[in-house]
Design a protein around this motif. Sequence first.
Motif, short mmCIF file in Angstrom:
data_model
loop_
_atom_site.label_atom_id
_atom_site.label_comp_id
_atom_site.label_asym_id
_atom_site.label_seq_id
_atom_site.Cartn_x
_atom_site.Cartn_y
_atom_site.Cartn_z
N GLY A 187 34.09 57.83 53.88
CA GLY A 187 33.25 58.42 52.84
C GLY A 187 33.78 59.73 52.30
N ASP A 188 35.11 59.84 52.14
CA ASP A 188 35.74 61.07 51.66
C ASP A 188 36.25 60.85 50.23
N PRO A 189 35.50 61.29 49.20
CA PRO A 189 35.91 61.04 47.81
C PRO A 189 37.27 61.61 47.45
N GLN A 190 37.62 62.80 47.96
CA GLN A 190 38.89 63.41 47.60
C GLN A 190 40.06 62.61 48.17
N ARG A 191 39.99 62.24 49.44
CA ARG A 191 41.08 61.46 50.03
C ARG A 191 41.16 60.07 49.40
N PHE A 192 40.01 59.51 49.07
CA PHE A 192 40.00 58.21 48.40
C PHE A 192 40.67 58.33 47.04
N HIS A 193 40.37 59.40 46.31
CA HIS A 193 41.01 59.62 45.01
C HIS A 193 42.52 59.68 45.14
N GLU A 194 43.01 60.41 46.14
CA GLU A 194 44.45 60.55 46.32
C GLU A 194 45.11 59.20 46.64
N ALA A 195 44.48 58.42 47.53
CA ALA A 195 45.03 57.10 47.86
C ALA A 195 44.89 56.14 46.67
N ASN A 196 43.83 56.33 45.89
CA ASN A 196 43.63 55.51 44.70
C ASN A 196 44.76 55.72 43.69
N GLU A 197 45.25 56.96 43.60
CA GLU A 197 46.39 57.24 42.73
C GLU A 197 47.61 56.45 43.18
N VAL A 198 47.81 56.37 44.49
CA VAL A 198 48.94 55.61 45.04
C VAL A 198 48.77 54.13 44.73
N PHE A 199 47.54 53.63 44.87
CA PHE A 199 47.27 52.21 44.61
C PHE A 199 47.63 51.85 43.17
N HIS A 200 47.11 52.62 42.23
CA HIS A 200 47.39 52.31 40.82
C HIS A 200 48.87 52.51 40.49
N GLY A 201 49.49 53.51 41.11
CA GLY A 201 50.91 53.72 40.91
C GLY A 201 51.74 52.54 41.39
N ALA A 202 51.30 51.89 42.47
CA ALA A 202 52.00 50.71 42.98
C ALA A 202 51.91 49.56 41.99
N VAL A 203 50.77 49.43 41.32
CA VAL A 203 50.62 48.38 40.31
C VAL A 203 51.53 48.67 39.12
N TYR A 204 51.57 49.94 38.69
CA TYR A 204 52.45 50.29 37.56
C TYR A 204 53.91 49.97 37.90
#
Length: 239
Positions: free
Chosen positions: A125-142
């Motif tokens: 339930g950590d929005p900031q850490r989720f945001h950071e990992a989310n950036e990695v996720f979308h970057g992997a798709v790109y």
Amino acid sequence: MSSTDTGRRTLAEELRLQLADEIVRGALQPGTALDESELARRFKVSRTPVREAIRQLAASGLVDSRPHRGAVVARPSDAQVVGMFEVMAELEALCAGFAAERMTGAERRALEGVHEDLRALVRLGDPQRFHEANEVFHGAVYAGAHNAYLTEITVATRARLQPFRRAQFRNLGRLAKSHGEHDRVVQAILRGDRDGAVRAMQAHIMTVCEEYGVYADTRGVLTPEPPLSRGTRATHPTP
């Protein structure tokens, strides 16, 4: 100034993230003047990264910067925010579609790994850490799209929308919902379903837009308010 990710971001990016967060939360109100010297003293940096951060914020519509007149906190309209999200949805959908066709086996496994990391962060339930990992996720798709120009313009558009995407993770239950949306994207990519990946990513990004609308409405971020005097200066926000 503190940061959990300083090693991967420039000083200007760190400043942009912090100021964007304060603007989106309403700690810095529309009409507030952003004085470079005062911000430099506050964050204990030179004026150069402050100037660059303000330039980046202007690209997101969060700051109105005019030559020889200084910069003030702005308020993007609903239409401006939705317009940016519509373009973002198409760009990311194109990336996802190409990724479904072009990702290597190693890239697919890496995407699955990031997806599992995000699942663990949902439980925390950590929005900031989720945001950071989310950036990695979308970057992997790109990256999996294997189209350098598409990646370049998608990353640039994402940077403009980052404050709004980041804010909506504070909505109740949003982390779990986001992970579920990601799961549909991942499954389509793994089975090589280009059309499915396109639809799943488009739906995900437009849901992010809707979630930001919920966040903004709850906090009055996009509700017109009388601007503060241009003489008001941005210092430490009131808690």
